[in-house]
Structures are given as structure tokens and as C-alpha cells.
Design a protein around this motif. Sequence first.
Motif, PDB file in Angstrom:
ATOM      1  N   PRO A   1     -15.370-114.613  -6.787  1.00 32.63           N
ATOM      2  CA  PRO A   1     -14.102-114.383  -6.263  1.00 32.63           C
ATOM      3  C   PRO A   1     -13.300-113.609  -6.310  1.00 32.63           C
ATOM      4  O   PRO A   1     -13.523-112.661  -6.879  1.00 32.63           O
ATOM      5  CB  PRO A   1     -13.771-115.797  -6.993  1.00 32.63           C
ATOM      6  N   ASN A   2     -12.165-113.507  -5.667  1.00 35.00           N
ATOM      7  CA  ASN A   2     -11.130-112.795  -5.955  1.00 35.00           C
ATOM      8  C   ASN A   2     -10.633-112.771  -7.338  1.00 35.00           C
ATOM      9  O   ASN A   2     -10.737-113.859  -8.160  1.00 35.00           O
ATOM     10  CB  ASN A   2      -9.869-113.142  -5.119  1.00 35.00           C
ATOM     11  N   SER A   3     -10.385-111.750  -7.998  1.00 37.19           N
ATOM     12  CA  SER A   3     -10.211-111.325  -9.518  1.00 37.19           C
ATOM     13  C   SER A   3      -8.935-112.053  -9.872  1.00 37.19           C
ATOM     14  O   SER A   3      -8.872-112.714 -11.002  1.00 37.19           O
ATOM     15  CB  SER A   3      -9.764-109.991  -9.849  1.00 37.19           C
ATOM     16  N   ILE A   4      -8.030-112.415  -9.042  1.00 27.41           N
ATOM     17  CA  ILE A   4      -6.855-113.504  -9.363  1.00 27.41           C
ATOM     18  C   ILE A   4      -7.414-114.930  -9.767  1.00 27.41           C
ATOM     19  O   ILE A   4      -6.806-115.444 -10.588  1.00 27.41           O
ATOM     20  CB  ILE A   4      -5.756-113.640  -8.450  1.00 27.41           C
ATOM     21  N   ILE A   5      -8.583-115.314  -9.169  1.00 26.97           N
ATOM     22  CA  ILE A   5      -8.996-116.668  -9.511  1.00 26.97           C
ATOM     23  C   ILE A   5      -9.540-116.571 -10.938  1.00 26.97           C
ATOM     24  O   ILE A   5      -9.085-117.574 -11.711  1.00 26.97           O
ATOM     25  CB  ILE A   5     -10.315-117.029  -8.625  1.00 26.97           C
ATOM     26  N   ILE A   6     -10.242-115.653 -11.439  1.00 24.23           N
ATOM     27  CA  ILE A   6     -10.536-115.560 -12.834  1.00 24.23           C
ATOM     28  C   ILE A   6      -9.545-115.749 -13.640  1.00 24.23           C
ATOM     29  O   ILE A   6      -9.400-116.226 -14.598  1.00 24.23           O
ATOM     30  CB  ILE A   6     -11.191-114.180 -12.983  1.00 24.23           C
ATOM     31  N   LYS A   7      -8.343-114.789 -13.431  1.00 24.16           N
ATOM     32  CA  LYS A   7      -7.070-114.967 -14.127  1.00 24.16           C
ATOM     33  C   LYS A   7      -6.492-116.071 -14.149  1.00 24.16           C
ATOM     34  O   LYS A   7      -6.128-116.740 -15.419  1.00 24.16           O
ATOM     35  CB  LYS A   7      -6.075-113.817 -13.514  1.00 24.16           C
ATOM     36  N   ALA A   8      -6.495-117.048 -13.123  1.00 27.47           N
ATOM     37  CA  ALA A   8      -5.890-118.085 -13.094  1.00 27.47           C
ATOM     38  C   ALA A   8      -6.648-119.316 -14.024  1.00 27.47           C
ATOM     39  O   ALA A   8      -6.077-120.118 -14.584  1.00 27.47           O
ATOM     40  CB  ALA A   8      -5.894-118.930 -11.677  1.00 27.47           C
ATOM     41  N   LEU A   9      -7.980-119.104 -14.090  1.00 26.15           N
ATOM     42  CA  LEU A   9      -8.893-119.992 -14.714  1.00 26.15           C
ATOM     43  C   LEU A   9      -8.544-119.764 -16.278  1.00 26.15           C
ATOM     44  O   LEU A   9      -8.549-120.621 -17.226  1.00 26.15           O
ATOM     45  CB  LEU A   9     -10.361-119.744 -14.760  1.00 26.15           C
ATOM     46  N   LYS A  10      -8.079-118.663 -16.817  1.00 23.34           N
ATOM     47  CA  LYS A  10      -7.643-118.344 -18.162  1.00 23.34           C
ATOM     48  C   LYS A  10      -6.420-118.925 -18.478  1.00 23.34           C
ATOM     49  O   LYS A  10      -6.131-119.093 -19.588  1.00 23.34           O
ATOM     50  CB  LYS A  10      -7.657-116.884 -18.563  1.00 23.34           C
ATOM     51  N   ASN A  11      -5.945-119.685 -17.541  1.00 19.07           N
ATOM     52  CA  ASN A  11      -4.489-120.240 -17.710  1.00 19.07           C
ATOM     53  C   ASN A  11      -4.518-121.653 -17.667  1.00 19.07           C
ATOM     54  O   ASN A  11      -3.459-122.417 -17.536  1.00 19.07           O
ATOM     55  CB  ASN A  11      -3.552-119.669 -16.829  1.00 19.07           C
ATOM     56  N   ILE A  12      -5.546-122.057 -17.571  1.00 15.48           N
ATOM     57  CA  ILE A  12      -5.884-123.498 -17.483  1.00 15.48           C
ATOM     58  C   ILE A  12      -5.842-124.482 -18.814  1.00 15.48           C
ATOM     59  O   ILE A  12      -6.909-123.917 -19.429  1.00 15.48           O
ATOM     60  CB  ILE A  12      -7.040-124.200 -16.661  1.00 15.48           C
TER      61      ILE A  12
ATOM     62  N   TYR B   1       1.386-114.687 -14.290  1.00 16.28           N
ATOM     63  CA  TYR B   1       0.880-113.344 -13.916  1.00 16.28           C
ATOM     64  C   TYR B   1       1.569-112.895 -12.520  1.00 16.28           C
ATOM     65  O   TYR B   1       1.813-113.639 -11.630  1.00 16.28           O
ATOM     66  CB  TYR B   1      -0.723-113.424 -13.630  1.00 16.28           C
ATOM     67  N   TYR B   2       2.103-111.707 -12.645  1.00 18.48           N
ATOM     68  CA  TYR B   2       2.520-110.914 -11.387  1.00 18.48           C
ATOM     69  C   TYR B   2       2.527-109.371 -11.413  1.00 18.48           C
ATOM     70  O   TYR B   2       2.173-108.828 -12.278  1.00 18.48           O
ATOM     71  CB  TYR B   2       4.191-111.005 -11.512  1.00 18.48           C
TER      72      TYR B   2
END
Length: 182
Positions: free
Chosen positions: A13-24, A157-158
Motif C-alpha cells: 500500500p501507500n506508505s501512509i497506510i502503514i503509518k496509520a496502522l501504527k496509530n490504531i 502525522y503531517y
Amino acid sequence: MELANSHQEEIQPNSIIIKALKNINFNNLTKEKDIKVLDIGAGDGKDSLFLAKKGFDILAIDSSAHFIHKINQLAKIHNTKINTIIADAITYPLENYDIIICDNVLHFLKNNKIKELINKMKKHTKPSGLNVISAFQENKIRDINLADFYNNWKILYYNESVYSSINREKEKTVIEIIAKKI
């Protein structure tokens, strides 16, 4: 055929999806399928497929019948479930979701539609849910500060970074934001 070979390689996936998973926070969930995800403008389906393979409950929405057909084929090849619909996310009646993804869509919209879509995403995000946005910063997006849209949310994240084409003829700025509803 492109799809025939796609089952042999790992979908990234787009790398931002991986970052999002870390915040769940998975502690309050019995299974990933308890997390409802909306993928707006799902395109080739790589984000949807990646999350579906991890067990998330996915709805991939795209206005292109071609892309929705491709996503359905990928889901079949990978023996996973992705709910799909051919629709315009701005006019389609949405449910509430734990995660709403808008990956590389905003730069295709007019300014007023960008604002309308972001407001709709925010409205249909469950408490503690995430909005995950990645967009090329073109002229119309420069006029919109994504962080301002989420001033009453927690920005997890921004990032703004320059993306160069392979031959470096074109450079574009990519804006990424992960915001949590509080």
C-alpha cells in the motif's frame, strides 16, 4: 495479463497506510474485522487489498467501473473480501467508519469539492477514528491547508515532501496527514 501476475507479488500500500496502522489501538477490538475502513477513490485497490488481507472490513469506492472491476478481480485472486461500489464519494450516502482513506484523490477535485469531501469524511468518522489523506499539492490544494481542516482533531502525522518522477522531469509536493477524531 497484469492481474494474473499480481497474485505472485506482495501488494504494497501507500506508505501512509502503514503509518496509520501504527496509530490504531487494537486493545479494544476482538478482531481486525471490527474495524470498518472506507477507501475513497480506491483506484487500483492496493490499499484496500492490503487492509482486507489483514482482516479489515473494507468498502472501496471509486467512480471508475474499470478500477472497481480490477479490485474485485484482485480480491478474488487473493481470496479475500473487499466490498466495492461504483459511486462518487461526495454524493454517495456513507455510513460511519473507523478509518477513512483518501489516497491521491483530492488533486482531481475542484476546491469546493475538496472541502465538501473532507467535511463529509470528518462527519462519517467514528470517535477515535482516523482520516488518512495523501495528495499531490497542486495549485488548488495549495489554497487549502489540510491541517486547518483538522484543527479540532489530533494530528498524528503531517508531512510535505517532494516527489520526483523517475526521469526527474517533474517534481510535485505530496501532502500526507493522519488525523484522529477526538
